[in-house]
Design a protein around this motif. Structure first.
Motif, PDB file in Angstrom:
ATOM      1  N   SER A   1       0.699  -1.119   0.046  1.00  0.00           N
ATOM      2  CA  SER A   1       0.106  -0.070  -0.127  1.00  0.00           C
ATOM      3  C   SER A   1       1.039   1.322  -0.125  1.00  0.00           C
TER       4      SER A   1
ATOM      5  N   TYR B   1      -5.229  -7.771  -1.200  1.00  0.00           N
ATOM      6  CA  TYR B   1      -6.474  -7.216  -0.605  1.00  0.00           C
ATOM      7  C   TYR B   1      -6.266  -6.128   0.815  1.00  0.00           C
ATOM      8  N   ILE B   2      -5.208  -6.642   1.351  1.00  0.00           N
ATOM      9  CA  ILE B   2      -4.918  -5.795   2.550  1.00  0.00           C
ATOM     10  C   ILE B   2      -4.349  -4.458   1.980  1.00  0.00           C
TER      11      ILE B   2
ATOM     12  N   GLU C   1      -5.274  -2.784  -0.425  1.00  0.00           N
ATOM     13  CA  GLU C   1      -5.943  -1.803  -0.999  1.00  0.00           C
ATOM     14  C   GLU C   1      -6.887  -1.456   0.221  1.00  0.00           C
ATOM     15  N   VAL C   2      -6.967  -2.107   1.188  1.00  0.00           N
ATOM     16  CA  VAL C   2      -7.821  -1.730   2.303  1.00  0.00           C
ATOM     17  C   VAL C   2      -6.918  -0.708   2.970  1.00  0.00           C
TER      18      VAL C   2
ATOM     19  N   SER D   1      -8.284   0.941   9.215  1.00  0.00           N
ATOM     20  CA  SER D   1      -8.353  -0.301   8.461  1.00  0.00           C
ATOM     21  C   SER D   1      -8.901  -1.529   9.083  1.00  0.00           C
TER      22      SER D   1
ATOM     23  N   PRO E   1     -11.323  -3.140  10.332  1.00  0.00           N
ATOM     24  CA  PRO E   1     -12.850  -3.893  10.059  1.00  0.00           C
ATOM     25  C   PRO E   1     -12.272  -4.552   8.735  1.00  0.00           C
ATOM     26  N   GLY E   2     -11.567  -3.760   7.545  1.00  0.00           N
ATOM     27  CA  GLY E   2     -11.243  -4.171   6.482  1.00  0.00           C
ATOM     28  C   GLY E   2     -10.305  -5.355   6.322  1.00  0.00           C
ATOM     29  N   ILE E   3      -9.144  -5.147   7.553  1.00  0.00           N
ATOM     30  CA  ILE E   3      -8.198  -6.199   7.378  1.00  0.00           C
ATOM     31  C   ILE E   3      -8.834  -7.427   8.058  1.00  0.00           C
TER      32      ILE E   3
ATOM     33  N   SER F   1     -11.745  -8.471   7.912  1.00  0.00           N
ATOM     34  CA  SER F   1     -12.668  -9.111   7.065  1.00  0.00           C
ATOM     35  C   SER F   1     -11.701  -9.924   5.807  1.00  0.00           C
ATOM     36  N   THR F   2     -10.751  -9.388   5.538  1.00  0.00           N
ATOM     37  CA  THR F   2      -9.863 -10.113   4.619  1.00  0.00           C
ATOM     38  C   THR F   2      -9.244 -11.410   5.303  1.00  0.00           C
TER      39      THR F   2
ATOM     40  N   SER G   1     -13.925 -11.607  14.633  1.00  0.00           N
ATOM     41  CA  SER G   1     -14.639 -10.316  14.268  1.00  0.00           C
ATOM     42  C   SER G   1     -14.903  -9.446  15.669  1.00  0.00           C
TER      43      SER G   1
END
Ligand SMILES: Nc1ncnc2c1ncn2[C@@H]1O[C@H](COP(=O)(O)OP(=O)(O)OP(=O)(O)O)[C@@H](O)[C@H]1O
Ligand SMILES: [Mg+2]
Lengths: 271, 438
Positions: free
Chosen positions: B254, B318-319, B321-322, B361, B363-365, B367-368, B424
């Protein structure tokens, strides 16, 4: 802004007790800007700026929105890059040499309109971060210095809070303390009070006046004309990227010479 | 109490009002029901439909589960017992299969007499990640966390202990080289040397050194091949390694994507977009088949290691991009304040930018990570025994459990749910903990 602070003919606000005459200015040059130009793409923001600031001088820069005031002082610590001309700060020339840039940045403090404190760190950590990581000051010593300056800006009791828990005025004073912890020789202010409520403006201006009285070299973009009257040696008026007029404050407000200045002053002091 | 003419005539309050309770209909359960379930005709219909669906679902599944049989040796026996108890035509779950075969769901084909090794590795995993997850634990524990991967490798795969030790020595050499070179030759040379020295060490010397040391001080566990790994053991090995490697890699990607240097920028963009553009399955097939063409013949490049690499690359993209989203969301003023204080790029990133960006990030991380953990079941397509299908198929092939269908999926699904749900919840805990009052 209070009417009184705005109006140059009114006696200076009781808090603005500084007397420009008793503050010393040396012959030593702190900042020299010569023939400096800057473009954003093809837009010519700063045009042929010449400005010499002596050590201990306090300069207020004013002018209409978009006239390039912020850009000018941001060029001095290279938050913006200029394209031609020279900027020499404390004897070090600002060019693409990163060593020079780092040296100048650690000598020049800056306060922003929106404070830009680090929200994830406590007030104390905000103040000790740069001394510890840039100056390699031992933590203990950095904390003592930080507390010293927090006392100076009158919020030592907030040291363990986070910026989000402080009022705007308190945050701006922390920002000033944070800069001072690096023991800068020059301070730049970009509209430090324009995001604040009237009663908070005063507490920040008081802090700045105190700083001025100690002989700090200051460049300050502000529309607080009371402050300009009280502490500035020189007021610079900018328009369309150029320095249109500069004079010592009394003359500047009493007898502006250029039509643009007159118009500008009548607008901000008029109502 | 309030004066009628408060607005029209001068008014001064004489006594302050005490705090009062809201009226009964405005609080507690009735209020909650009215606001959340029956706030309008549309909402009311939805509530009723939803409740009906939930009741129908439970009513049709729960009896089947409760009629389940725990003690039986085969599916046939299970069915007979259900019929015997509840009569002809009634069905019930056959939990006996799970009771008998759970070791395979957990350990795959790992030799039974050394189940203690993966079990110990799992317990130590909890010790190793505790200081990473809970910032209030003493930071010294992180030393154990750093050594854990080598220890876990040794416990799981066995063999001589000197191999993982020599791998660790490589890291130590790299670190030493960095400390030695950095002050003299600057960051770029130092980074290059710090990468080159360990790579040379691993490639040329580490293997022999491990062998020699093993000759001197023999200290080895029975070796277990990667083919024996399966079930949740396999999912954990892939998931935990993938998670811990993909976070730093994603972080670098990133930053690289936001870099001003065109070479780095385009490399990162190309990598991220390529990985996100292909299905994970493609990468896994590449790992299992294609890599063989590029590797020297007969080279024994462990299949689990290959899968770990692919899964890591996949999650990292993906991470990246998050985190990039979070970096873009940070106000410019934060960068400027860091610059104005004289912090250089890396210090500004480490101390100012990334702590804030990572917090945004979370929550996004997570999720990934949850996705990554569930995706580990896809390795079944390259012949590894994932818990969902790999192990289940293996068990279905035995005569005793031929034809069993729902029970294994429910069991594996429940375990996955527990693990992913904990992740989560942990993320929510962390977010609350890092809250700084804005
Ligand atoms: N990053 C940028 N790219 C392009 N144009 C810019 C950029 N930053 C500023 N400008 C333009 O440069 C001009 C000068 O901006 P600057 O911020 O220096 O004005 P200012 O005098 O500080 O105004 P204000 O009183 O509103 O703060 C403005 O016209 C602005 O639109
Ligand atoms: Mg501005």
């Amino acid at each position: 802004m209070t009417d009184q602070a705005l109006h140059p003919d009114a006696p200076a606000d009781a808090a603005l007790h500084g007397d420009p005459a008793k503050m010393q200015i040396s012959d030593e040059v702190a900042i020299r800007i010569a023939g400096m130009n800057k473009w954003y793409g093809s837009f010519h923001v700063l045009r042929d700026i010449d400005l010499t600031v002596h050590r201990g001088e306090r300069i207020v820069i004013c002018g209409p929105s978009g006239s390039g005031k912020s850009t000018l002082i941001r060029c001095i610590n290279r938050l913006e890059e200029h394209q031609s001309g020279d900027i020499i700060v404390d004897g070090t020339e600002l060019n693409s040499d990163l060593k020079n840039v780092d040296k100048i940045r650690s000598e020049v403090g800056m306060c922003f309109q929106h404070f830009n404190l680090f929200p994830h760190l406590t007030i104390l950590e905000n103040c000790t971060l740069a001394p510890i990581w840039v100056r390699k000051t031992p933590r203990k010593e950095a904390e003592e210095t930080a507390m010293h300056f927090l006392r100076k800006v009158k919020i030592p009791e907030q040291a363990d809070k986070y910026p989000g828990q402080l009022s705007g005025g308190q945050q701006q004073r922390v920002a000033i303390a944070r800069s001072l912890c690096m023991r800068p020789r020059i301070m730049l202010f970009d509209e430090p009070t324009s995001a604040l409520d009237p009663e908070m403006i005063k507490e920040v201006l008081d802090t700045m006046i105190e700083l001025a009285e100690e002989g700090m070299t200051m460049l300050c973009v502000t529309h607080e004309m009371g402050f300009a009257q009280a502490v500035a040696n020189r007021v610079i008026f900018m328009d369309q990227g150029q320095i249109v007029e500069q004079n010592e404050p009394h003359e500047f407000f009493r007898n502006p010479r250029s039509e643009r200045t007159k118009l500008f002053l009548s607008q901000i002091l008029g109502h | 109490m309030s004066d009628v003419h408060a607005q029209t005539v001068p008014f001064v309050r004489k006594s302050m009002l005490p705090e009062a309770e809201p009226p009964a209909r405005q609080r507690g359960v009735p209020l909650w029901l009215r606001e959340n379930l029956f706030s309008g005709w549309f909402n009311t219909i939805l509530t009723i439909l939803g409740a009906a669906a939930a009741i129908w679902l439970v009513a049709s599944i729960l009896p089947w589960m409760l009629r389940g049989v725990w003690n039986a040796d085969s599916l046939r026996e299970c069915r007979d017992i259900v019929i015997e108890r509840y009569g002809e035509g009634v069905t019930g779950a056959c939990w006996a299969m799970i009771r008998e075969r759970w070791p395979q769901y957990i350990f795959g084909m790992y030799p039974q007499d050394i189940f203690w090794r993966p079990t110990l590795a799992f317990v130590l995993l909890l010790v190793a990640i505790a200081p990473v997850l809970y910032l209030s634990l003493p930071r010294k524990l992180l030393i154990f966390s750093a050594l854990y991967p080598a220890l876990a490798y040794w416990l799981l795969w066995g063999g001589t202990i000197w191999l993982p030790v020599m791998v660790l020595v490589g890291f130590a050499l790299g670190w030493g080289a960095l400390r030695l070179v950095l002050p003299r030759f600057g960051a770029i040379v130092a980074t290059a040397v710090a990468v080159l020295v360990p790579v040379l060490w691993w490639g040329l010397l580490a293997g022999d050194a491990a062998q020699d040391l093993q000759g001197l001080v023999p200290l080895a566990l029975r070796p277990v091949g990667s083919a024996a790994f399966g079930g949740f053991l396999l999912s954990f090995v892939l998931g935990v390694t993938g998670v811990s490697l993909s976070l730093p890699l994603g972080l670098l990607l990133s930053l690289g994507r936001r870099s001003d240097l065109p070479l780095i920028h385009y490399l990162c963009v190309g990598f991220i977009e390529f990985i996100r553009g292909v299905p994970l399955i493609t990468l896994l097939f590449t790992a299992s088949l294609l890599l063989n063409y590029f590797l020297p013949p007969n080279s024994d490049f462990d299949i689990i290691l290959r899968v770990i690499i692919m899964v890591t690359l996949f999650a990292a993209a993906y991470i990246a991009e998050v985190i990039r989203g979070a970096l873009a969301a940070l106000p410019r003023g934060q960068y400027e304040a860091a610059d104005a204080l004289g912090l250089d790029y890396w210090k500004a990133q480490r101390l100012i930018i990334l702590p804030q960006a990572l917090k945004i990030s979370i929550p996004g991380i997570v999720s990934t990570f949850i996705g990554l953990f569930k995706d580990t079941t896809l390795v079944v397509f390259i012949g590894l025994r994932d818990p969902l299908k790999g192990v289940t198929d293996m068990i279905r092939q035995t005569t005793a459990w031929k034809g069993i269908y729902w029970e294994p999926y429910i069991f594996v699904g429940a375990l996955f749910f527990v693990i992913c749900f904990s992740m989560s919840r942990y993320a929510m805990y962390l977010e609350r903990k890092l809250e700084r009052g804005h």
